[in-house]
Write an enzyme that holds these catalytic residues in place. Structure first.
Site, short mmCIF file in Angstrom:
data_model
loop_
_atom_site.label_atom_id
_atom_site.label_comp_id
_atom_site.label_asym_id
_atom_site.label_seq_id
_atom_site.Cartn_x
_atom_site.Cartn_y
_atom_site.Cartn_z
N TYR A 22 0.84 -1.19 0.00
CA TYR A 22 0.00 0.00 0.00
C TYR A 22 0.88 1.24 0.00
O TYR A 22 0.55 2.24 -0.64
CB TYR A 22 -0.90 -0.01 1.24
CG TYR A 22 -1.87 -1.14 1.24
CD1 TYR A 22 -3.10 -1.00 0.61
CD2 TYR A 22 -1.56 -2.36 1.85
CE1 TYR A 22 -4.01 -2.04 0.61
CE2 TYR A 22 -2.47 -3.40 1.84
CZ TYR A 22 -3.69 -3.24 1.23
OH TYR A 22 -4.59 -4.27 1.21
N ARG A 35 -4.57 4.16 3.76
CA ARG A 35 -5.85 3.65 4.24
C ARG A 35 -6.91 3.79 3.16
O ARG A 35 -7.73 2.90 2.96
CB ARG A 35 -6.28 4.40 5.47
CG ARG A 35 -5.15 4.61 6.45
CD ARG A 35 -5.65 4.68 7.86
NE ARG A 35 -5.74 3.37 8.42
CZ ARG A 35 -6.39 3.12 9.52
NH1 ARG A 35 -7.01 4.08 10.15
NH2 ARG A 35 -6.42 1.91 10.00
N CYS A 52 -6.24 -7.76 -6.20
CA CYS A 52 -6.00 -7.11 -4.92
C CYS A 52 -5.14 -7.98 -4.01
O CYS A 52 -4.49 -7.49 -3.11
CB CYS A 52 -7.32 -6.78 -4.25
SG CYS A 52 -8.72 -7.69 -4.87
N SER A 58 3.28 -3.21 4.27
CA SER A 58 4.68 -2.85 4.10
C SER A 58 5.59 -3.82 4.84
O SER A 58 6.75 -3.97 4.51
CB SER A 58 4.92 -1.44 4.62
OG SER A 58 4.63 -1.39 5.98
#
Length: 100
Positions: A22, A35, A52, A58
């Site tokens: 992300y 987020r 997805c 991370s």
DNA sequence: CGCTTGACACCGT
DNA sequence: AACGGTGCCAAGC
């Protein structure tokens, strides 16, 4: 173009057998809305179109996409693509990571 | 217009 | 090393 749309496009560019985080996505999009990215994927209006499952935390964890559940069938699919997932964590995460 | 939510990230204990 | 609390940002109501 909503942020989510951009996120989908980015994820769509992820080559097979690779994953991303992300954070990396956010950086590439010049945003820190990690987020918000999760929100977009969670809604995921185009589930089969956007892999997805190739987007992880991370720290190399799959996140909540389904890693907490036993029905990690998609994780098995990832294994088939060369991505090993153990208990919700990516094996060789740094190596499989796609940094755009 | 402001409050709430969320598939994260980071720092401290 | 693991757990918890805090901060960030976008979208929906």
């Amino acid at each position: 173009m909503k942020l989510a749309q951009k996120v989908y496009s980015l994820i769509n560019k992820i080559p097979k057998g690779k994953i991303t985080t992300y954070k990396e996505l956010g950086k590439r999009l010049k945003t820190k809305a990690y987020r918000a990215i999760g929100q977009a994927l969670k809604k995921n209006p185009n589930a089969p179109q956007v892999p997805c499952h190739r987007v992880v935390c991370s720290d190399g964890k799959v996140g909540g996409y389904q890693g907490k559940k036993n029905n990690s069938k998609k994780i098995g699919l990832l294994k088939k693509e060369g991505i090993i997932v153990e208990k919700g964590k990516i094996k060789d995460f740094e190596k499989k990571l796609y940094r755009f």
